[in-house]
Design an enzyme around this catalytic site. Structure first.
Site, short mmCIF file in Angstrom:
data_model
loop_
_atom_site.label_atom_id
_atom_site.label_comp_id
_atom_site.label_asym_id
_atom_site.label_seq_id
_atom_site.Cartn_x
_atom_site.Cartn_y
_atom_site.Cartn_z
N HIS A 248 0.37 -23.25 5.51
CA HIS A 248 1.44 -22.65 4.75
C HIS A 248 0.77 -21.28 4.36
O HIS A 248 1.51 -20.02 4.60
CB HIS A 248 1.66 -23.53 3.24
CG HIS A 248 2.69 -22.61 2.34
ND1 HIS A 248 3.98 -23.08 2.12
CD2 HIS A 248 2.38 -21.65 1.50
CE1 HIS A 248 4.64 -22.14 1.25
NE2 HIS A 248 3.55 -21.37 0.90
N GLU A 249 -0.50 -21.26 4.04
CA GLU A 249 -1.00 -19.88 3.50
C GLU A 249 -1.20 -18.93 4.66
O GLU A 249 -1.14 -17.64 4.27
CB GLU A 249 -2.29 -20.07 2.45
CG GLU A 249 -1.95 -20.82 1.30
CD GLU A 249 -1.11 -20.58 0.29
OE1 GLU A 249 -0.63 -19.13 0.51
OE2 GLU A 249 -0.48 -21.02 -0.30
N HIS A 252 1.60 -17.12 5.30
CA HIS A 252 1.64 -15.80 4.66
C HIS A 252 0.82 -14.74 5.04
O HIS A 252 1.11 -13.43 5.32
CB HIS A 252 1.19 -16.09 3.14
CG HIS A 252 2.46 -16.64 2.42
ND1 HIS A 252 3.50 -15.98 1.95
CD2 HIS A 252 2.34 -17.76 1.61
CE1 HIS A 252 4.24 -16.92 1.32
NE2 HIS A 252 3.33 -17.94 0.83
N GLU A 278 7.91 -16.25 1.77
CA GLU A 278 8.02 -17.73 1.85
C GLU A 278 8.70 -18.22 2.99
O GLU A 278 8.27 -19.26 3.61
CB GLU A 278 8.52 -17.90 0.42
CG GLU A 278 8.22 -19.37 0.17
CD GLU A 278 7.02 -19.71 -0.19
OE1 GLU A 278 6.02 -19.01 -0.32
OE2 GLU A 278 6.84 -21.18 -0.24
ZN ZN Z 1 3.79 -19.81 -0.40
#
Ligand code: ZN
Length: 483
Positions: A248-249, A252, A278
Site C-alpha cells: 500500500h505505502e 503512494h 489513495e
Molecule cells: Zn494510503
C-alpha cells in the site's frame, strides 16, 4: 519569484522530514521540544505562503503554457487559503496537533476517551475556526475538504457514497453468510517479514536509492521527489498486515517517485490530491496484490520466507488475503467493510465540524452508528473512536478521500485492463512492471498538472464513477465465496 516558491517547497519538505522523524526515531522525551520546533517551522512557512509579494505576483503574472498555468492555479489556491487563516491560529494548530498525538496515544493505551476529550475539544475548535476562516461565509467542512481533495464537496461525496453504499452492504451480507476461508497460521519472524517486504517493494517498482523502509506505529509514506520514505509494522503471528501495508505505502511512494523530475520542489511536484494518492496505494494493494493472479507469484515468495506457514497453495493464499470477517478496526478491514468504515467517519466528522455533534457526544454517536452498520457493540474506545490518528492530529475532511480513492482505483484498473489486456496473466507471472508503467504514464508523471477529476477522466476516458469498483468487487467476491 519561482526561486522564493522553490525555497518554500524545500522548507515544507524539511517539515515533513521532522514529522517522519517524530514517528520513526525521535526519543519520547523530545515530544514537547519537537512541538515547538514544528510550530516555529510552520510559522515560517505560513509567513512565506502569505507573503504580500507572492500575492501581488499571483495577481499580475501572465502564465505561459499549461505547466505555468497549473502552477499558478496551485499557488493561488494555497495563497488564498493560507491568507485567510490568521498566523496565530496556524501556529496554535501546529502546536496543539503535535502534542495531541502523544496524549491520544496514551488515552488509547488506557482505553480512556475522557482522558483525551479536553485535547480533542481544542483540536476540533481550532479546525472549525480554520474551516470558517477559509470558507469565508461558505461551509467550513467543504473548506477543510479542499486541503486534501481540491474541487470536492460534501454534497458530491454524498452522491458517490450513496451509489456505493447499497450494493456494498448487500454484497457484504451475502459474503458473511458463507463460511470464512482459513487464515494463515504460524510464527512469522520479524526478520523474514521485513526481508519479504523489501522484495515486494522492489517487485512493485519502489526505488530504494531514493527511499527507505522503517518500522513505525502506523504505516505511512512521506516525502516527494528524491526522498520518499515508507514505514510498516510487524505482528509475528500475522504477516499480512506488514506485507500489504508495505505494498500500500509503496503505491503512494511510486506515485511520488514517478512525478516528472522537472516539477520537483515546485507546486506540481507531488500527488494532485489525497483521493488520487489513495487510488495508487489501493490499486497496488487490492486490485493488483490481492488478485488471484498475483497469488501465483506471491505464494513461492511466501514459501521462501516462511516455509509451509506461507499458505498451502496459491489459491489458499488468495483466499486468506481476501478474508471478509466482522471486526472493529478500519486498517485491518477487508475491501468491502473498509468503505463502510469511511462513510461512517465522514458523517460523524462533518457533524462535528458543522457543530451538529459535540465532542462529548462523539463516542456514543460512534458506538451507536457502528452497531447499526456492523452489528457489533464496541467494547472499548481503542476498538472504536480512539482507533485512528486522523482526528487527534486535526485531519478533518481527510477520511472521505480513502473511499474516493477506492472509486478512482476501480476506474483506473478498468481502463488499464482495456489497454493492457490480460492483467491476471501478467500478475501471475509476477510482471508488475507493465501495470506500474501504465500508472506512471497516465497518473504519476503528471504530478499536480491536472486536477483530480480531470486526471482520472483523461486516464480512463470517462468521468469517475462508482460502477467499475462495484463491478470489480462483485466479480471478485462472487468468485472467492461462490456466491
Ligand atoms: Zn494510503
Amino acid at each position: 519569484m519561482m526561486t522564493f516558491v522553490r525555497e518554500t517547497c524545500a522548507l515544507a519538505e524539511l517539515a515533513g522530514r521532522a514529522g517522519w522523524d517524530q514517528e520513526v526515531m525521535m526519543p519520547a522525551g523530545a515530544a514537547a521540544q519537537r512541538a515547538e520546533e514544528i510550530a516555529a517551522l510552520e510559522g515560517v512557512l505560513h509567513a512565506r505562503r502569505t507573503d504580500p509579494r507572492l500575492g501581488e505576483w499571483i495577481a499580475t503574472v501572465v502564465p505561459q503554457g499549461a505547466v505555468e498555468r497549473a502552477s499558478l492555479r496551485e499557488l493561488r489556491r494555497r495563497y488564498q487559503r493560507d491568507s485567510r487563516v490568521p498566523a496565530d491560529l496556524a501556529v496554535a494548530l501546529a502546536r496543539v496537533t503535535s502534542q495531541a498525538q502523544r496524549i491520544w496515544a496514551e488515552a488509547r493505551a488506557a482505553d480512556d476517551m475522557a482522558m483525551f476529550l479536553p485535547t480533542l475539544r481544542e483540536v476540533v475548535a481550532l479546525r472549525r475556526q480554520e474551516g470558517a476562516a477559509i470558507a469565508d461565509g461558505g461551509d467550513p467542512y467543504d473548506a477543510l475538504i479542499q486541503d486534501y481533495e481540491p474541487g470536492m464537496s460534501a454534497a458530491r461525496l454524498d452522491e458517490i457514497f450513496a451509489a456505493l453504499r447499497g450494493p456494498i452492504v448487500d454484497l457484504r451480507a451475502r459474503v458473511l453468510d458463507r463460511p470464512a476461508p482459513a487464515p494463515l497460521e504460524g510464527h512469522f519472524p520479524q526478520g523474514a517479514q521485513l526481508a519479504l517486504s523489501e522484495r515486494l517493494a522492489k517487485t512493485f517498482g519502489y526505488d530504494l536509492d531514493r527511499g527507505r523502509i522503517d518500522l513505525a506505529v502506523h504505516p505511512f509514506c512521506s516525502g516527494s521527489g528524491a526522498d520518499v520514505r515508507v514505514t510498516t509494522r510487524v505482528d509475528e503471528s500475522d504477516p499480512l498486515g506488514c506485507l500489504f501495508s508495505i505494498i500500500h505505502e509503496v503505491g503512494h511512494a511510486c506515485y511520488e517517485q514517478g512525478v516528472d523530475p522537472a516539477y520537483a520542489l515546485g507546486p506540481l511536484g507531488g500527488g494532485v490530491s489525497m483521493g488520487v494518492h489513495e487510488s495508487q496505494s489501493r490499486i497496488f494493494e487490492n486490485q493488483m496484490a490481492r488478485s488471484f493472479g498475483f497469488a501465483q507469484a506471491l505464494h513461492p515468495m511466501m514459501h521462501d520466507a516462511f516455509g509451509d506457514a506461507g499458505g498451502a497453495s496459491p489459491e489458499a493464499l488468495w483466499r486468506a488475503v481476501n478474508r471478509v470477517e466482522q471486526g472493529f478496526i478500519r486498517t485491518e478491514s477487508d475491501e468491502l467493510s473498509y468503505n463502510l468504515h469511511i462513510m461512517m467517519r465522514f458523517d460523524l466528522e462533518r457533524d462535528l465540524i458543522r457543530g451538529d455533534l459535540s465532542v462529548e457526544d462523539l463516542e456514543e454517536a460512534w458506538n451507536t452508528r457502528f452497531e447499526s452498520d456492523f452489528g457489533l457493540r464496541v467494547p472499548r474506545a481503542s476498538l472504536g473512536v480512539l482507533q485512528d490518528v486522523h482526528w487527534p492530529v486535526g485531519l478533518f475532511g481527510y477520511f472521505p478521500t480513502y473511499a474516493l480513492g477506492n472509486v478512482y482505483a476501480g476506474c483506473l484498473f478498468d481502463a488499464m485492463g482495456r489497454d493492457l489486456g490480460d492483467l491476471e496473466a501478467l500478475l501471475a507471472a509476477g510482471e508488475v512492471a507493465p501495470l506500474r508503467a501504465w500508472l506512471g504514464a497516465h497518473v504519476h508523471c503528471h504530478g499536480g498538472l491536472y486536477e483530480a477529476e480531470d486526471l482520472i477522466t483523461r486516464a480512463c476516458g470517462a468521468a469517475p464513477d462508482a460502477a467499475p469498483l462495484l463491478r470489480y468487487l462483485e466479480a471478485k467476491f462472487s468468485r472467492l465465496y461462490a456466491l
